[in-house]
Design an enzyme around this catalytic site. Structure first.
Site, PDB file in Angstrom:
ATOM      1  N   ASN A   9      82.958  17.883  87.598  1.00  0.00           N
ATOM      2  CA  ASN A   9      82.301  17.876  88.841  1.00  0.00           C
ATOM      3  C   ASN A   9      82.329  16.682  89.452  1.00  0.00           C
ATOM      4  OD1 ASN A   9      80.173  18.304  90.706  1.00  0.00           O
ATOM      5  ND2 ASN A   9      78.393  18.299  89.112  1.00  0.00           N
ATOM      6  N   TRP A  10      82.986  16.362  90.684  1.00  0.00           N
ATOM      7  CA  TRP A  10      83.122  15.164  91.097  1.00  0.00           C
ATOM      8  C   TRP A  10      82.059  14.717  92.167  1.00  0.00           C
ATOM      9  CZ3 TRP A  10      89.041  15.665  93.368  1.00  0.00           C
ATOM     10  CH2 TRP A  10      89.915  15.737  92.130  1.00  0.00           C
ATOM     11  N   LYS A  11      80.996  15.697  92.274  1.00  0.00           N
ATOM     12  CA  LYS A  11      79.820  15.449  93.226  1.00  0.00           C
ATOM     13  C   LYS A  11      80.425  15.074  94.233  1.00  0.00           C
ATOM     14  CE  LYS A  11      77.133  15.113  88.946  1.00  0.00           C
ATOM     15  NZ  LYS A  11      75.998  14.403  88.270  1.00  0.00           N
ATOM     16  N   HIS A  95      72.938  23.463  90.429  1.00  0.00           N
ATOM     17  CA  HIS A  95      72.920  22.296  89.764  1.00  0.00           C
ATOM     18  C   HIS A  95      71.545  21.662  89.852  1.00  0.00           C
ATOM     19  CE1 HIS A  95      74.084  18.074  88.755  1.00  0.00           C
ATOM     20  NE2 HIS A  95      74.903  18.533  88.123  1.00  0.00           N
ATOM     21  N   GLU A  97      70.726  18.784  90.653  1.00  0.00           N
ATOM     22  CA  GLU A  97      70.794  17.834  91.811  1.00  0.00           C
ATOM     23  C   GLU A  97      70.541  18.657  93.256  1.00  0.00           C
ATOM     24  OE1 GLU A  97      74.406  15.771  91.228  1.00  0.00           O
ATOM     25  OE2 GLU A  97      73.431  14.945  89.649  1.00  0.00           O
ATOM     26  N   GLU A 167      72.510  21.660  81.135  1.00  0.00           N
ATOM     27  CA  GLU A 167      72.455  20.246  81.520  1.00  0.00           C
ATOM     28  C   GLU A 167      70.905  19.902  81.568  1.00  0.00           C
ATOM     29  OE1 GLU A 167      76.358  19.535  83.849  1.00  0.00           O
ATOM     30  OE2 GLU A 167      74.727  19.951  85.336  1.00  0.00           O
ATOM     31  N   GLY A 173      73.987  11.590  84.373  1.00  0.00           N
ATOM     32  CA  GLY A 173      74.316  10.411  85.110  1.00  0.00           C
ATOM     33  C   GLY A 173      73.577   9.203  84.520  1.00  0.00           C
ATOM     34  N   SER A 213      76.171  13.509  80.791  1.00  0.00           N
ATOM     35  CA  SER A 213      76.743  12.319  80.296  1.00  0.00           C
ATOM     36  C   SER A 213      77.988  12.480  78.987  1.00  0.00           C
ATOM     37  CB  SER A 213      75.798  11.221  79.658  1.00  0.00           C
ATOM     38  OG  SER A 213      74.733  10.757  80.818  1.00  0.00           O
ATOM     39  N   GLY A 234      80.375  15.222  84.826  1.00  0.00           N
ATOM     40  CA  GLY A 234      80.488  14.408  86.233  1.00  0.00           C
ATOM     41  C   GLY A 234      81.191  13.019  86.275  1.00  0.00           C
ATOM     42  N   GLY A 235      80.437  12.052  85.968  1.00  0.00           N
ATOM     43  CA  GLY A 235      80.878  10.515  85.720  1.00  0.00           C
ATOM     44  C   GLY A 235      82.255  10.434  85.218  1.00  0.00           C
TER      45      GLY A 235
END
Ligand code: PGA
Length: 257
Positions: A9-11, A95, A97, A167, A173, A213, A234-235
Site C-alpha cells: 500500500n503505497w498510500k 483503511h 486512514e 490492521e 506507520g 509496521s 505500507g512503509g
C-alpha cells in the site's frame, strides 16, 4: 498457510518515475517466489502507468479506494469500474486512514465492498482497533462490529472474493508492530466469525492479511501464525528490497510447512 497475499500500500507517496521504477523492480524479482501472490496499490494517478509495467508479470494491481457508484456527479472520486478498466484486480477499502480522516463508516465501506464485488474487483477490507480501544479491552467488540457492518449482506460466493486485513490502528506507520500472538488472536476471531456466518470451508478459503509496521525483520514470525495468510505493507513497500524480503519471508514460511 494457503497461498499468501503480500500487498504493498503505497498510500500518498512517490512520483511518477519512482512509481514506475519500484513497480519494475518488484515485477522483475517477484518471479522468484511464485508461491506468493503479490500486489501493488499505487496512488490512483499512477495506476494506469504502473499497470502497464506490471502487465505480463505475476504482480497484480490494486487501488487504494473506490466509490460505491459506477459513474456520476462525484467530483474527485473514482469508480470501481474505472479501476477495472486500468487493470486493477484488488481495491483496499475501509483503511483506517480513510475511516479516521475522511469519515468512512462501516455502512459506507459496506456499500463500497458491494460495488467493488459487482465490478469484479476483490476488495481488501481493513479492520482494526485504536490504541484506546485496545487498552479499554474493546478489541473483540470493535472487530465484531466492523466485521458485521463492513461485510453485511454478502453471499458465500462474494465473501470468498474478499480479503480481510487486520490492521491495528496503533501499529500503522508507528513501527509498533502487533506481537504475533496479538495478531493471531484477532485473526482467529475473524476466522470464527466467518465460520459462524458462513461455513468452515468458506472460513478457511478467505485470506486474512495482517497490516501495521510489517518489516523484513518481523514478517516471518507474523506469517508463521496459523491464521495469518499474508501482509498488507505500507512503509516497507516503498523500497523494493524491503518489500521483496517480505515476499521472500512469506515464501519461506510456506516452504517450511
Ligand atoms: P505500515 O502501513 O506498514 O506503514 O504500518 C500499513 C497499512 O496502513 O496498510
Amino acid at each position: 498457510m494457503k497461498r499468501p497475499l503480500v500487498a504493498g500500500n503505497w498510500k500518498m507517496n512517490l512520483n511518477r518515475i519512482q512509481a514506475i521504477t519500484l513497480a519494475a523492480q518488484v515485477a522483475q524479482q517477484a518471479v522468484h517466489w511464485p508461491t506468493v501472490h503479490v500486489a501493488l496499490c499505487p496512488p490512483a494517478v499512477y495506476l494506469d502507468v504502473v499497470g502497464q509495467v506490471l502487465r505480463n508479470s505475476p504482480v497484480a494491481l490494486g487501488g487504494q479506494n473506490a466509490h460505491w457508484e459506477t459513474a456520476g456527479a462525484f467530483t474527485g472520486e473514482l469508480s470501481p469500474t474505472m479501476l477495472v478498466d486500468v487493470g486493477c484486480v484488488f481495491v483496499i477499502l475501509g483503511h483506517s486512514e480513510r475511516r479516521q480522516h475522511f469519515g468512512e463508516t462501516d455502512e459506507m465501506v459496506n456499500r463500497k465492498v458491494k460495488a467493488a464485488l459487482e465490478s469484479g474487483l476483490r476488495p481488501i477490507v481493513c479492520l482494526g482497533e485504536t490504541l484506546q480501544q485496545r487498552e479499554e479491552g474493546q478489541t473483540q467488540e470493535v472487530i465484531r462490529a466492523q466485521f458485521a457492518g463492513s461485510l453485511a449482506d454478502l453471499s458465500l460466493e462474494e465473501i470468498r472474493q474478499v480479503v480481510l486485513a487486520y490492521e491495528p490502528v496503533w501499529a500503522i506507520g508507528t513501527g509498533k508492530v502487533a506481537t504475533p500472538q496479538q495478531a493471531e488472536e484477532v485473526h482467529a476471531l475473524l476466522r470464527e466469525l466467518l465460520r459462524n456466518k458462513y461455513n468452515e470451508a468458506t472460513a478457511q478459503a478467505v485470506t486474512i492479511q495482517y497490516g501495521g509496521s510489517v518489516k523484513p525483520e518481523n514478517a516471518a514470525e507474523l506469517l508463521s501464525q496459523p491464521n495469518v495468510d499474508g501482509a498488507l505493507v505500507g512503509g516497507a513497500s516503498l523500497k523494493a528490497q524491503d518489500f521483496l524480503r517480505i515476499v521472500a519471508a512469506a515464501h519461506a514460511v510456506l516452504e517450511e510447512e
